[in-house]
Scaffold this motif. Sequence first.
Motif, PDB file in Angstrom:
ATOM      1  N   GLY A  79      61.501 105.991 -76.605  1.00 57.97           N
ATOM      2  CA  GLY A  79      61.879 105.682 -75.228  1.00 57.97           C
ATOM      3  C   GLY A  79      62.442 104.286 -75.062  1.00 57.97           C
ATOM      4  O   GLY A  79      63.138 103.771 -75.933  1.00 57.97           O
ATOM      5  N   GLU A  80      62.116 103.671 -73.935  1.00 56.63           N
ATOM      6  CA  GLU A  80      62.659 102.341 -73.630  1.00 56.63           C
ATOM      7  C   GLU A  80      62.063 101.249 -74.515  1.00 56.63           C
ATOM      8  O   GLU A  80      62.720 100.254 -74.792  1.00 56.63           O
ATOM      9  N   TRP A  81      60.809 101.389 -74.912  1.00 65.13           N
ATOM     10  CA  TRP A  81      60.109 100.451 -75.795  1.00 65.13           C
ATOM     11  C   TRP A  81      60.289  98.998 -75.328  1.00 65.13           C
ATOM     12  O   TRP A  81      60.707  98.113 -76.072  1.00 65.13           O
ATOM     13  N   GLY A  82      60.021  98.781 -74.034  1.00 64.76           N
ATOM     14  CA  GLY A  82      59.998  97.423 -73.503  1.00 64.76           C
ATOM     15  C   GLY A  82      61.303  96.892 -72.946  1.00 64.76           C
ATOM     16  O   GLY A  82      61.336  95.786 -72.417  1.00 64.76           O
ATOM     17  N   ILE A  83      62.381  97.621 -73.068  1.00 65.74           N
ATOM     18  CA  ILE A  83      63.666  97.174 -72.512  1.00 65.74           C
ATOM     19  C   ILE A  83      64.186  98.266 -71.580  1.00 65.74           C
ATOM     20  O   ILE A  83      64.546  99.361 -72.031  1.00 65.74           O
ATOM     21  N   THR A  84      64.221  97.952 -70.303  1.00 66.95           N
ATOM     22  CA  THR A  84      64.667  98.907 -69.292  1.00 66.95           C
ATOM     23  C   THR A  84      66.073  99.395 -69.603  1.00 66.95           C
ATOM     24  O   THR A  84      66.976  98.601 -69.882  1.00 66.95           O
ATOM     25  N   GLY A  85      66.241 100.701 -69.559  1.00 65.11           N
ATOM     26  CA  GLY A  85      67.554 101.298 -69.761  1.00 65.11           C
ATOM     27  C   GLY A  85      67.923 101.549 -71.207  1.00 65.11           C
ATOM     28  O   GLY A  85      69.006 102.055 -71.488  1.00 65.11           O
TER      29      GLY A  85
END
Length: 176
Positions: A79-85
């Motif tokens: 998924g995003e893993w800490g970075i939006t988008g």
Amino acid sequence: MKIRLTEFSDNWALMYEEEAQFLKTIFKDDIIKCEHFGSTAVRGMKAKPVIDMMCIVKDIEKIDSFNEEMKNLGYEAVGEWGITGRRLFRKGGENRSHHLHFYQFDNPQIERHLIFRDYLWSHSAEAARYTKFKEELAKRFDDTSEYSQAKKAFVKEVEKKALVWSGEARKLNAEE
């Protein structure tokens, strides 16, 4: 995951190219373009031998529909893993070979990553300083999560320089 810093390898560019071609067979026209970034993209830098790839796509939401197919091909979708988008895929388990960072074409993270890479390409002394710093951290930390956390302040400092440099570089290009 244990830190594995290694000397620069010309093979990293080949590994990037092969993976980029492979990904285009899966994502087809959803990928606008791919970029090789991170330390494996900077000649002469020591790095964890994990190829960081940025895939710039038309619609980030559509990438989620590939999670199962990517899993079947040996990737872990995180998924995003800490970075939006962002959508992140990791390949290789404990012996990772690739991190695939997917961003929609209008995500501001794209420019930040590419300016940082380009700055290191253009400033070999800064790349050498970054390598030395990473070597020191690798001696202090065994785990990549601790190592990555410890790099953040240094990376932010270099990133600020890179952003200033980029603005100056653009002004010079506009004047030509």
